[in-house]
Design a protein around this motif. Structure first.
Motif, mmCIF file in Angstrom:
data_model
loop_
_atom_site.group_PDB
_atom_site.id
_atom_site.type_symbol
_atom_site.label_atom_id
_atom_site.label_comp_id
_atom_site.label_asym_id
_atom_site.label_seq_id
_atom_site.Cartn_x
_atom_site.Cartn_y
_atom_site.Cartn_z
ATOM 1 N N SER A 1 -28.896 -19.708 -0.090
ATOM 2 C CA SER A 1 -29.596 -18.445 0.153
ATOM 3 C C SER A 1 -29.394 -17.429 -0.971
ATOM 4 O O SER A 1 -30.228 -16.560 -1.166
ATOM 5 C CB SER A 1 -29.160 -17.837 1.485
ATOM 6 O OG SER A 1 -27.805 -17.459 1.441
ATOM 7 N N SER A 2 -28.330 -17.558 -1.750
ATOM 8 C CA SER A 2 -28.054 -16.568 -2.792
ATOM 9 C C SER A 2 -28.214 -17.104 -4.213
ATOM 10 O O SER A 2 -28.105 -16.344 -5.158
ATOM 11 C CB SER A 2 -26.643 -16.015 -2.610
ATOM 12 O OG SER A 2 -25.713 -17.066 -2.601
ATOM 13 N N TYR B 1 -29.914 -20.784 -6.691
ATOM 14 C CA TYR B 1 -30.406 -22.158 -6.759
ATOM 15 C C TYR B 1 -29.739 -22.825 -7.953
ATOM 16 O O TYR B 1 -29.209 -22.157 -8.842
ATOM 17 C CB TYR B 1 -31.934 -22.236 -6.826
ATOM 18 C CG TYR B 1 -32.568 -21.617 -8.040
ATOM 19 C CD1 TYR B 1 -32.819 -22.373 -9.195
ATOM 20 C CD2 TYR B 1 -32.919 -20.268 -8.056
ATOM 21 C CE1 TYR B 1 -33.404 -21.801 -10.304
ATOM 22 C CE2 TYR B 1 -33.506 -19.691 -9.165
ATOM 23 C CZ TYR B 1 -33.746 -20.466 -10.291
ATOM 24 O OH TYR B 1 -34.328 -19.897 -11.395
ATOM 25 N N ASN C 1 -22.511 -9.100 1.481
ATOM 26 C CA ASN C 1 -22.889 -10.509 1.424
ATOM 27 C C ASN C 1 -21.745 -11.416 0.943
ATOM 28 O O ASN C 1 -21.955 -12.588 0.661
ATOM 29 C CB ASN C 1 -24.132 -10.706 0.546
ATOM 30 C CG ASN C 1 -23.948 -10.223 -0.876
ATOM 31 O OD1 ASN C 1 -22.837 -10.031 -1.351
ATOM 32 N ND2 ASN C 1 -25.054 -10.019 -1.564
ATOM 33 N N GLU D 1 -20.985 -20.320 -0.015
ATOM 34 C CA GLU D 1 -21.921 -21.116 -0.815
ATOM 35 C C GLU D 1 -21.298 -21.519 -2.153
ATOM 36 O O GLU D 1 -21.469 -22.659 -2.593
ATOM 37 C CB GLU D 1 -23.215 -20.339 -1.051
ATOM 38 C CG GLU D 1 -24.031 -20.167 0.207
ATOM 39 C CD GLU D 1 -25.244 -19.272 0.026
ATOM 40 O OE1 GLU D 1 -26.068 -19.239 0.952
ATOM 41 O OE2 GLU D 1 -25.378 -18.610 -1.029
ATOM 42 N N THR E 1 -29.735 -13.254 -5.601
ATOM 43 C CA THR E 1 -29.382 -12.046 -4.861
ATOM 44 C C THR E 1 -29.262 -10.857 -5.815
ATOM 45 O O THR E 1 -28.922 -11.024 -6.978
ATOM 46 C CB THR E 1 -28.058 -12.251 -4.088
ATOM 47 O OG1 THR E 1 -27.791 -11.106 -3.291
ATOM 48 C CG2 THR E 1 -26.889 -12.510 -5.018
#
Length: 121
Positions: free
Chosen positions: A7-8, A10, A31, A38, A24
């Motif tokens: 989510s933050s 790739y 966060n 992650e 992000t």
């Protein structure tokens, strides 16, 4: 080629370099838990193969607080302890200022561009 996404960030594999691209806008208290989890999973995966060559592109990150700095430092330390190298690139001025103010500038390897970071291996 994009290999994986969280989510933050790739992840792309380019030649024998793993490129982690943050998506992000901030690395901060709000966060921290999500990104830290992650990154921990990423470190586990990336350190399973050799050589460990990681470029972290931070162009989307404009804000970082003390927890974000600690997370970035822990990420760097984890890669280093596994015998790998982490290079940060495309670091925004606000983030670089926070890193410098915290006295962490010498802890990281910086490059201006992603290409420069990748060719430095």
């Amino acid at each position: 080629m994009t290999v994986a996404a969280a989510s933050s960030f790739y992840v792309e594999q380019v030649r024998k370099v793993t490129v982690l691209c943050f998506t992000t806008r901030s690395l901060n208290e709000q966060n921290y838990e999500i990104i830290a989890d992650e990154l921990l999973e990423f470190v586990t995966l990336v350190t399973a193969e050799r050589p460990i060559r990681v470029v972290a592109e931070l162009s989307s990150v404009h804000e970082i607080d003390d927890l974000g700095l600690a997370m970035l430092q822990a990420f760097n330390d984890s890669i280093d302890e596994a015998g790998g190298t982490l290079i940060l690139c495309r670091v925004q001025a606000t983030v670089l200022a926070a890193i410098t103010k915290a006295g962490l500038r010498c802890e990281f390897d910086f490059r201006e561009t992603r290409g420069e970071a990748m060719w430095s291996f």
